[in-house]
Design a protein around this motif. Structure first.
Motif, PDB file in Angstrom:
ATOM      1  N   UNK A  82       0.860  -1.189   0.000  1.00  0.00           N
ATOM      2  CA  UNK A  82       0.000   0.000   0.000  1.00  0.00           C
ATOM      3  C   UNK A  82       0.892   1.232   0.000  1.00  0.00           C
ATOM      4  N   UNK A  83       0.656   2.090  -0.956  1.00  0.00           N
ATOM      5  CA  UNK A  83       1.395   3.339  -1.043  1.00  0.00           C
ATOM      6  C   UNK A  83       0.605   4.421  -0.309  1.00  0.00           C
ATOM      7  N   UNK A  84       1.209   4.930   0.746  1.00  0.00           N
ATOM      8  CA  UNK A  84       0.537   5.978   1.530  1.00  0.00           C
ATOM      9  C   UNK A  84       1.181   7.302   1.144  1.00  0.00           C
ATOM     10  N   UNK A  85       0.409   8.120   0.441  1.00  0.00           N
ATOM     11  CA  UNK A  85       0.967   9.346  -0.123  1.00  0.00           C
ATOM     12  C   UNK A  85       0.686  10.519   0.814  1.00  0.00           C
ATOM     13  N   UNK A  99       6.922  10.305   7.415  1.00  0.00           N
ATOM     14  CA  UNK A  99       7.410   9.206   8.272  1.00  0.00           C
ATOM     15  C   UNK A  99       6.399   8.871   9.371  1.00  0.00           C
ATOM     16  N   UNK A 100       5.874   9.936   9.941  1.00  0.00           N
ATOM     17  CA  UNK A 100       4.887   9.731  11.008  1.00  0.00           C
ATOM     18  C   UNK A 100       3.635   9.040  10.457  1.00  0.00           C
ATOM     19  N   UNK A 101       3.236   9.447   9.267  1.00  0.00           N
ATOM     20  CA  UNK A 101       2.055   8.860   8.632  1.00  0.00           C
ATOM     21  C   UNK A 101       2.299   7.386   8.308  1.00  0.00           C
ATOM     22  N   UNK A 102       3.445   7.116   7.740  1.00  0.00           N
ATOM     23  CA  UNK A 102       3.748   5.728   7.376  1.00  0.00           C
ATOM     24  C   UNK A 102       3.795   4.856   8.624  1.00  0.00           C
ATOM     25  N   UNK A 103       4.324   5.413   9.708  1.00  0.00           N
ATOM     26  CA  UNK A 103       4.370   4.635  10.951  1.00  0.00           C
ATOM     27  C   UNK A 103       2.967   4.325  11.434  1.00  0.00           C
ATOM     28  N   UNK A 104       2.082   5.311  11.330  1.00  0.00           N
ATOM     29  CA  UNK A 104       0.696   5.092  11.755  1.00  0.00           C
ATOM     30  C   UNK A 104       0.048   4.019  10.885  1.00  0.00           C
ATOM     31  N   UNK A 105       0.336   4.036   9.603  1.00  0.00           N
ATOM     32  CA  UNK A 105      -0.224   3.017   8.712  1.00  0.00           C
ATOM     33  C   UNK A 105       0.316   1.642   9.054  1.00  0.00           C
ATOM     34  N   UNK A 160       4.378   1.732   2.016  1.00  0.00           N
ATOM     35  CA  UNK A 160       5.396   2.590   1.419  1.00  0.00           C
ATOM     36  C   UNK A 160       4.948   4.038   1.559  1.00  0.00           C
ATOM     37  N   UNK A 161       5.674   4.771   2.359  1.00  0.00           N
ATOM     38  CA  UNK A 161       5.349   6.188   2.500  1.00  0.00           C
ATOM     39  C   UNK A 161       5.932   6.988   1.348  1.00  0.00           C
ATOM     40  N   UNK A 162       5.161   7.850   0.758  1.00  0.00           N
ATOM     41  CA  UNK A 162       5.613   8.655  -0.375  1.00  0.00           C
ATOM     42  C   UNK A 162       5.366  10.119  -0.051  1.00  0.00           C
ATOM     43  N   UNK A 163       6.413  10.922  -0.168  1.00  0.00           N
ATOM     44  CA  UNK A 163       6.244  12.359   0.023  1.00  0.00           C
ATOM     45  C   UNK A 163       6.033  13.014  -1.328  1.00  0.00           C
ATOM     46  N   UNK A 164       5.057  13.881  -1.409  1.00  0.00           N
ATOM     47  CA  UNK A 164       4.814  14.597  -2.657  1.00  0.00           C
ATOM     48  C   UNK A 164       6.063  15.369  -3.044  1.00  0.00           C
ATOM     49  N   UNK A 192       4.401  -1.878  -8.778  1.00  0.00           N
ATOM     50  CA  UNK A 192       3.313  -0.944  -8.446  1.00  0.00           C
ATOM     51  C   UNK A 192       2.567  -1.373  -7.181  1.00  0.00           C
ATOM     52  N   UNK A 193       2.043  -0.403  -6.509  1.00  0.00           N
ATOM     53  CA  UNK A 193       1.290  -0.672  -5.281  1.00  0.00           C
ATOM     54  C   UNK A 193      -0.037  -1.344  -5.614  1.00  0.00           C
ATOM     55  N   UNK A 194      -0.595  -2.017  -4.617  1.00  0.00           N
ATOM     56  CA  UNK A 194      -1.909  -2.638  -4.761  1.00  0.00           C
ATOM     57  C   UNK A 194      -3.015  -1.672  -4.384  1.00  0.00           C
ATOM     58  N   UNK A 195      -2.632  -0.551  -3.807  1.00  0.00           N
ATOM     59  CA  UNK A 195      -3.647   0.435  -3.396  1.00  0.00           C
ATOM     60  C   UNK A 195      -2.916   1.682  -2.918  1.00  0.00           C
ATOM     61  N   UNK A 196      -3.664   2.791  -2.913  1.00  0.00           N
ATOM     62  CA  UNK A 196      -3.098   4.069  -2.472  1.00  0.00           C
ATOM     63  C   UNK A 196      -3.980   4.671  -1.377  1.00  0.00           C
ATOM     64  N   UNK A 197      -3.330   5.313  -0.447  1.00  0.00           N
ATOM     65  CA  UNK A 197      -4.028   6.118   0.550  1.00  0.00           C
ATOM     66  C   UNK A 197      -3.570   7.562   0.366  1.00  0.00           C
ATOM     67  N   UNK A 198      -4.528   8.493   0.293  1.00  0.00           N
ATOM     68  CA  UNK A 198      -4.177   9.915   0.225  1.00  0.00           C
ATOM     69  C   UNK A 198      -4.269  10.471   1.642  1.00  0.00           C
ATOM     70  N   UNK A 199      -3.122  10.780   2.230  1.00  0.00           N
ATOM     71  CA  UNK A 199      -3.066  11.043   3.661  1.00  0.00           C
ATOM     72  C   UNK A 199      -3.144  12.528   4.001  1.00  0.00           C
ATOM     73  N   UNK A 200      -4.181  13.183   3.514  1.00  0.00           N
ATOM     74  CA  UNK A 200      -4.482  14.542   3.937  1.00  0.00           C
ATOM     75  C   UNK A 200      -5.990  14.624   4.062  1.00  0.00           C
ATOM     76  N   UNK A 201      -6.499  15.270   5.115  1.00  0.00           N
ATOM     77  CA  UNK A 201      -7.926  15.217   5.419  1.00  0.00           C
ATOM     78  C   UNK A 201      -8.801  15.952   4.388  1.00  0.00           C
ATOM     79  N   UNK A 202      -8.197  16.679   3.458  1.00  0.00           N
ATOM     80  CA  UNK A 202      -8.990  17.277   2.384  1.00  0.00           C
ATOM     81  C   UNK A 202      -9.191  16.336   1.209  1.00  0.00           C
TER      82      UNK A 202
END
Lengths: 248, 248, 248, 248, 248, 248
Positions: F3-6, F16-22, F33-37, F70-80
């Motif tokens: 899972x790619x957590x963007x 890093x903090x987000x990926x740790x939470x995931x 996989x944490x990804x920074x824009x 490629x990832x099997x799924x993506x998470x968009x990690x911003x509340x907007x």
């Protein structure tokens, strides 16, 4: 983690099928316990059936809560989500209905979904649930295959009829996903999806995974206000566990 | 004309009070038959209570339909309208719930109404019903007096507390009418209204008169589609009249 | 009890038919007084007609309120419910419109209803009223028979056309009830219902019975806030009773 | 281009003020013709007043349409938008109400707006219009300054009271704009806006500019279906131009 | 007055066409400045295209705000209204999107409208905007002509296809107006309207006139709360004007 | 499963903090996989910030789709949930936003939830998302703690302020759950929940688990109609991967 998957009807073979569907998606460390309601209709295809299924659902949860190894969560495995509010009052852990779970999961796959259910007479209930869950605007159509619940297992044409019904629904509504409207269709979701090229959501799998997710996050219900445990009182004509003191 | 007024809880004194309220408004030629549910909770103050009251409600209607002198209509005299959809499937004549009746009647008195109910935990159900009946936009507030159902009759402060709660609700919400949120308040509607100068709608009276109106107009339910009679099937663990063939 | 049934158009024969429909359902002790509007259109089939009918409706109520034997309630017997809010400001007793009454009554017979009206151009107004009353979600279709209001009485095909239109509507929409969209159809409700096997609600009967129900319950409007009596002022170009002091 | 700005009440000084407000924003080539209703209330502060104002509004448009120099568009300059649908049936050119115009214009300035109106009793009508126009979700509050319409001009405190009311509304609701709820406030919009630092929308200016925009784009109403010209018929007790043949 | 009409795609010929459409309706004293986005897609036909067009839209406004002769208002000339909220944060003057403008303008012409757009895949966005603006209830249908944006100009059949699509939409939906769903159709509105006898609203003209109306009324956004200027911060990988200090 | 957590902002420590939470909730076999824009704002606190973050989000997904693993799924990690629709067009696998995930998950815990977010100016966006997801009726309040996103990590008072804000929200709204309105609060959900006795939903965990659930069920998006892959075209001023041919 132990998840109790409650079959709100009294047909044991259906419980087994439902539990298998749940097990097929649950995480390695998650134990699935299939529970057949001890009283009520053999299948749920009307408001009447649903009404008479609710005490059995509630009883299953009361017994579960009192057991030595209570479950960490419950799934109500009937697409009418019978007794969901009552279940949430008596359970100290998350309870999810499969209509609820399937509709929420389908909402994550795009903008719209369609439902394919058993008998046309159950469409009203599905509409009402979509409305209640806030997802009526995403639900572009509810379609019946007109196979009764208990025939889903025995009718040799079930798979074919459902493939056709799901394909038609997806085409007519242009929906991004199909939701199967009966726990008895659980084993067919992947087959149908493969045939028609549209994601097909089974509520039993969705309910199992969503409630497993809630438990993984450590989320337990607040159990206050509207959903506080019921006030102990006399329940005439109902055997234990519904009698005074049942809920304390 | 005979109207069966069903008390969904098992408290006989409450049935008598409800039947009296119904009789006090029924037309001269209308016979009111009070029916106490044969099983379920002594009072209904939670989703759990409501769930367990439904089989008794449905049984009362099934027995009524099979009797030699079936009723021309039914009133479900609990503000949660328990089992209303199921009742409509098994009854060949109109069935009206008192929340439904009170909210529709109140809507005819102006633009808005407020509800004053018993315990705060029942507010969620009242909101849900207002939403379901399409009248949530007219409902400006739902307020609890925090007197349990069975204390309404015995608590010497009931009238005073309710007068205060209704007056506060009318002032705070600026509503055109107050709806009483419990069948056990039926006898107080006129007293409260006289004290606060705002119309106060009791659902038992409203339900009786609205269903009497439907019968007078010769309106009988269509009983097709979603509300067709349930398909006969096995109901495990439930005695007659729920067994196979019960509904035919 | 005296109920004033106001025909908002100026066609006397239609008033007689409406009053007869009201009398056929009113309780023995209820006197029905048919009132024909003294000014405005001969029939109401547009927003323009409705706009010009409103002063006559309001005048009828002002005169009624001032009479020696004021009515205990008013029914506005046109399916556009013309002048309902204004009427509620000037009347000290309940006022009910027949669209309002029919839609609320139909809502008690199941989950959905359809409307069959006169000309297609009036469909927008019916939609707007269903929306206003909160019942748009229950209204599954509004259909026109394309017979003008005043031809309903004289056209020998009226009954046949309406039977066909109501049957088609019930089949197409799968609705639990049909609502007739014009006071001029009042005498046909039972005939149509008998032919098509679906409950058919006439607003004149429904309005009469619902407002009779409100009076039986002792409910009188609050007449404050938005619905307080109008502030006396000059009304240019309008004869009495609209002049200064009319409302005091 | 000629825009007829109709004052639905019969107070000539208010018509002059309204026409001046319209002229202050109209394009150089746009002629503003102020029209005072020939009959009805001196001011509109209730449903009753509004009902009695409608024939005058409709008459003004019928006369306008028949004149040698018909207007290219009409503005209905009362915040209740009285007779708007009827006006749209009889006019062959655009008609805009000032509540409609102000609410639509305010919606272009951000996410939300609040309304500041005259008497509290008119709040219900404003809510109803916001709902009808689809903008209720953007309307965060409707507030009354409790100055009657005709006192707006004469009361020396009007400006101060309105500044305070608009500032309070903007603060309490956090809205992006204020809508003035009466044509009689037209001249104060800019003053208030300058004092409180929030955009303040006057419906007369908005109505004039929006309808001028429609004409500039060459948009004329379809005048079919619901909004087709009314069918000619007899209008009893109403002088010309409402008689038979008035609309042809 | 100077209105900046921003073409959110990068196709210069389309900007010219859009600016011409704006000029053709603007008042004599209004200067129209066409601005082509400096980066992003050549046309906008997907959420992806829209997402990538937004920085260019925002940049155009930031540059505009900083220029020596800033505009008095902005029009976003793409039917997806890309970046509208962001634009409102950075602009100190009114910003209007053309979907917003067209839908609001169409709402003033009757009760309902239909949209005719380019590719079917953009229908979802149009639905979402109608919902957001509160006008979904008035929008009776959204139809695609399946001509890509950039072919509108070059395809010799464009006018014919659009006339047919608009006529079909008006007939099928019975709508009071047609809204054109692409800035590239701006020059055809009057031609289509003349052919089909239904008002056809072009968003570029509507946006220009509505925003000109706001400026004429002296309305400037509040720029507080949600729509306050963005907090200055680092924008990685984006050149000026997005860098720190851009918004101060 | 991968899972790619963007992280849609460019702050690496937050990724890093987000990926740790995931990771803390993902199943054993799920790689996070944490990804920074690569471009855009350092934090997202306005529509402007969100608009400028979208290209980076989309780029991350395009690059992901083209990668060897490629990832099997993506998470968009911003509340907007920035760029969610665009992301769904370019991804062949499920994409879930954390606002979406958190609101859906919270809906399974009872009838209502409240949101506690960072700055008050973001409340409008949260309301809009709740509306879009159909869950506005369940959202009883959105509250700001007024700590900017990047201070959440560094401000020593963050935990205390959030505990207070969540407790107040739960009490004031009587909600069944709290939703945290920023990815930067992910690590605090369990702490706050333990302190206030109310379930607290973090969107990063919810998004990770919901999207993992979709993958476990074998659900892949339909990618047709509105959400089909974008048509290849020129994207001016944007480097690869946005250029022609990027999406094929």
């Amino acid at each position: 983690m132990r998840i109790s998957v409650i079959n709100p009807n009294t047909t044991v073979s259906m419980t087994e099928q439902i539990a298998a569907a749940a097990r097929s998606v649950a995480a390695p460390g998650t134990e699935i316990v299939g529970v057949t309601s001890s009283m009520g209709p053999a299948s749920i295809e009307s408001h009447y059936d649903e009404a008479l299924s609710v005490p059995g659902v509630v009883e299953a949860i009361v017994r579960g809560e009192r057991s030595d190894h209570p479950a960490d969560a419950y799934v109500l495995a009937c697409f009418g989500d019978p007794g969901l509010d009552a279940a949430r009052e008596v359970a100290s852990v998350p309870v999810v209905g499969i209509a609820e779970a399937a509709m929420h999961a389908a909402s994550l796959l795009g903008r719209t979904f369609s439902v394919v259910t058993t008998l046309g007479r159950t469409i009203g209930r599905a509409e009402e649930l979509a409305e209640r869950y806030g997802l009526a605007g995403r639900c572009r159509g509810i379609h019946a295959c007109e196979i009764p619940v208990l025939e889903l297992e025995t009718n040799p044409d079930t798979a074919g009829v459902l493939v056709d019904a799901c394909r038609s629904a997806a085409e007519a509504d242009g929906s991004d996903a199909i939701v199967l409207g009966c726990a008895g269709m659980a084993d067919l979701a992947q087959v149908i999806s493969a045939k028609i090229g549209v994601p097909v959501v089974d509520g039993v799998a969705a309910g199992t995974l969503l409630v497993q997710s809630l438990v993984t996050m450590g989320l337990r219900p607040r159990n206050t206000g509207e959903l506080a445990p019921p006030i102990p009182k006399v329940y005439h004509g109902l055997l234990e566990p519904f009698g005074r003191g049942a809920i304390s």
